[in-house]
Design a protein around this motif. Structure first.
Motif, short mmCIF file in Angstrom:
data_model
loop_
_atom_site.label_atom_id
_atom_site.label_comp_id
_atom_site.label_asym_id
_atom_site.label_seq_id
_atom_site.Cartn_x
_atom_site.Cartn_y
_atom_site.Cartn_z
N GLY A 38 0.77 -1.27 -0.01
CA GLY A 38 -0.08 -0.04 0.14
C GLY A 38 0.79 1.39 -0.08
O GLY A 38 0.55 2.48 0.42
N LEU A 39 2.02 1.21 -0.49
CA LEU A 39 2.81 2.40 -0.45
C LEU A 39 2.59 3.26 -1.84
O LEU A 39 2.30 2.52 -2.77
CB LEU A 39 4.40 1.99 -0.32
CG LEU A 39 4.83 1.10 0.79
CD1 LEU A 39 6.28 0.78 0.63
CD2 LEU A 39 4.66 2.11 1.97
N GLU A 40 2.86 4.46 -1.68
CA GLU A 40 2.70 5.11 -2.86
C GLU A 40 3.83 5.06 -3.83
O GLU A 40 5.05 5.45 -3.43
CB GLU A 40 2.49 6.91 -2.43
CG GLU A 40 2.41 7.48 -3.76
CD GLU A 40 2.36 9.35 -3.50
OE1 GLU A 40 2.40 9.97 -4.15
OE2 GLU A 40 1.90 9.64 -2.02
N VAL A 41 3.74 4.70 -5.14
CA VAL A 41 4.53 4.63 -6.09
C VAL A 41 4.58 5.67 -7.28
O VAL A 41 3.50 5.90 -7.85
CB VAL A 41 4.51 3.06 -6.75
CG1 VAL A 41 5.48 3.12 -7.88
CG2 VAL A 41 4.72 2.13 -5.65
N VAL A 89 15.06 5.14 -7.01
CA VAL A 89 13.89 4.22 -6.94
C VAL A 89 13.26 3.79 -5.77
O VAL A 89 11.82 3.80 -5.69
CB VAL A 89 14.26 2.98 -7.81
CG1 VAL A 89 13.28 1.91 -7.75
CG2 VAL A 89 14.59 3.24 -9.26
N LEU A 90 14.01 3.83 -4.89
CA LEU A 90 13.32 3.38 -3.32
C LEU A 90 12.44 4.52 -3.00
O LEU A 90 11.54 4.65 -2.27
CB LEU A 90 14.30 3.28 -2.43
CG LEU A 90 15.14 1.52 -2.52
CD1 LEU A 90 16.25 1.50 -1.80
CD2 LEU A 90 14.20 0.51 -2.29
N ALA A 91 13.07 5.90 -3.21
CA ALA A 91 12.48 7.10 -2.51
C ALA A 91 11.00 7.34 -3.56
O ALA A 91 9.90 7.70 -2.88
CB ALA A 91 13.42 8.37 -2.98
N ALA A 92 11.01 6.69 -4.50
CA ALA A 92 9.75 6.85 -5.59
C ALA A 92 8.87 5.79 -5.10
O ALA A 92 7.72 5.90 -5.67
CB ALA A 92 10.05 6.80 -6.93
N SER A 93 9.22 4.84 -4.16
CA SER A 93 8.45 3.53 -3.91
C SER A 93 8.16 3.19 -2.39
O SER A 93 8.40 2.38 -2.11
CB SER A 93 8.65 2.37 -4.90
OG SER A 93 10.32 2.18 -4.57
N GLY A 95 10.29 4.67 0.23
CA GLY A 95 11.43 5.30 0.82
C GLY A 95 12.21 4.28 1.78
O GLY A 95 12.03 3.04 1.33
N ALA A 96 12.02 4.50 3.15
CA ALA A 96 12.66 3.35 3.94
C ALA A 96 11.91 2.21 4.42
O ALA A 96 12.24 1.23 4.81
CB ALA A 96 13.20 4.08 5.20
N ALA A 97 10.46 2.79 4.18
CA ALA A 97 9.51 1.73 4.36
C ALA A 97 9.44 0.53 3.43
O ALA A 97 8.92 -0.51 3.67
CB ALA A 97 7.88 2.35 4.49
N ALA A 127 26.00 5.74 1.00
CA ALA A 127 24.94 4.81 1.05
C ALA A 127 24.23 5.10 2.53
O ALA A 127 23.08 5.13 2.34
CB ALA A 127 25.63 3.23 1.00
N ALA A 128 25.06 5.40 3.62
CA ALA A 128 24.47 5.68 4.77
C ALA A 128 23.65 7.00 4.29
O ALA A 128 22.52 7.29 5.07
CB ALA A 128 25.43 6.00 5.64
N CYS A 129 24.18 8.03 3.82
CA CYS A 129 23.22 9.36 3.49
C CYS A 129 21.94 9.12 2.76
O CYS A 129 21.22 9.47 3.09
CB CYS A 129 24.28 10.31 2.96
SG CYS A 129 25.48 11.08 4.14
N THR A 130 22.26 8.31 1.76
CA THR A 130 21.08 8.28 1.05
C THR A 130 20.17 7.32 1.79
O THR A 130 18.81 7.53 1.56
CB THR A 130 21.49 7.38 -0.29
OG1 THR A 130 22.10 6.05 -0.31
CG2 THR A 130 22.19 8.22 -1.38
N PHE A 131 20.53 6.21 2.36
CA PHE A 131 19.40 5.55 3.23
C PHE A 131 18.91 6.59 4.21
O PHE A 131 17.64 6.43 4.64
CB PHE A 131 20.10 4.17 3.79
CG PHE A 131 19.06 3.55 4.70
CD1 PHE A 131 18.41 2.40 4.02
CD2 PHE A 131 19.36 3.50 6.17
CE1 PHE A 131 17.50 1.64 4.84
CE2 PHE A 131 18.34 2.58 6.85
CZ PHE A 131 17.14 1.87 6.15
N GLY A 132 19.57 7.21 4.85
CA GLY A 132 19.00 8.29 5.87
C GLY A 132 17.98 8.99 5.24
O GLY A 132 16.95 9.45 5.86
#
Length: 152
Positions: A38-41, A89-93, A95-97, A127-132
């Motif tokens: 149910g995440l916004e993509v 791609v993760l931010a568009a789908s 994020g961290a969730a 990688a740490a900054c993008t994940f954060g």
């Protein structure tokens, strides 16, 4: 001891193969994130990034066959590109969730195992900054569950 040139000729095709798999996994994650979680993509962001990743595999594979030995900076640039593209791609789908956000850890381990300490530190920091930053992305209703109505 393996030479730097042989290392690069072996590693770059392997990295491109990994990128091909990641494109397929992230493409599937778009469907999973939207339909099951149910995440916004935001497909208008994610699909062009996935297309760019796929095109880069094709172009680089063609250039590997015709080129000299890959330089170390090319390996570093490829890992950095993958980290940034995966984060987009993760931010568009979600994020961290998005449960596929753990893919970024693969690149940290990859950098640590194949590169000298300075580029490894840079790529780990990236990688740490993008994940954060993925925690700053709104992830949709699936992540905000209201438990005030729960009966115990």
């Amino acid at each position: 001891m393996i030479s730097a040139a042989a290392f690069g000729r072996t590693l770059l095709p392997w990295l491109l193969g990994l990128r091909s798999v990641i494109v397929a996994v992230l493409g599937a994650s778009l469907v999973v994130a939207e339909r099951l979680l149910g995440l916004e993509v935001r497909a208008l962001v994610a699909l062009p990034v996935l297309a760019l990743m796929a095109i880069s595999v094709i172009v680089q594979r063609a250039s590997i066959n015709a080129a000299r030995e890959p330089k170390a900076w090319l390996l570093i640039a490829n890992v950095a590109f993958d980290i940034l593209a995966i984060a987009a791609v993760l931010a568009a789908s979600g994020g961290a969730a998005n449960p596929f956000s753990a893919i970024l850890l693969v690149y940290v381990a990859l950098a640590a195992s194949m590169l000298p300490p300075k580029p490894t530190f840079f790529l780990t920091l990236l990688a740490a900054c993008t994940f954060g930053a993925l925690f700053l992305v709104p992830s949709g209703p699936a992540c905000h569950v209201d438990n005030s109505q729960a009966a115990f």
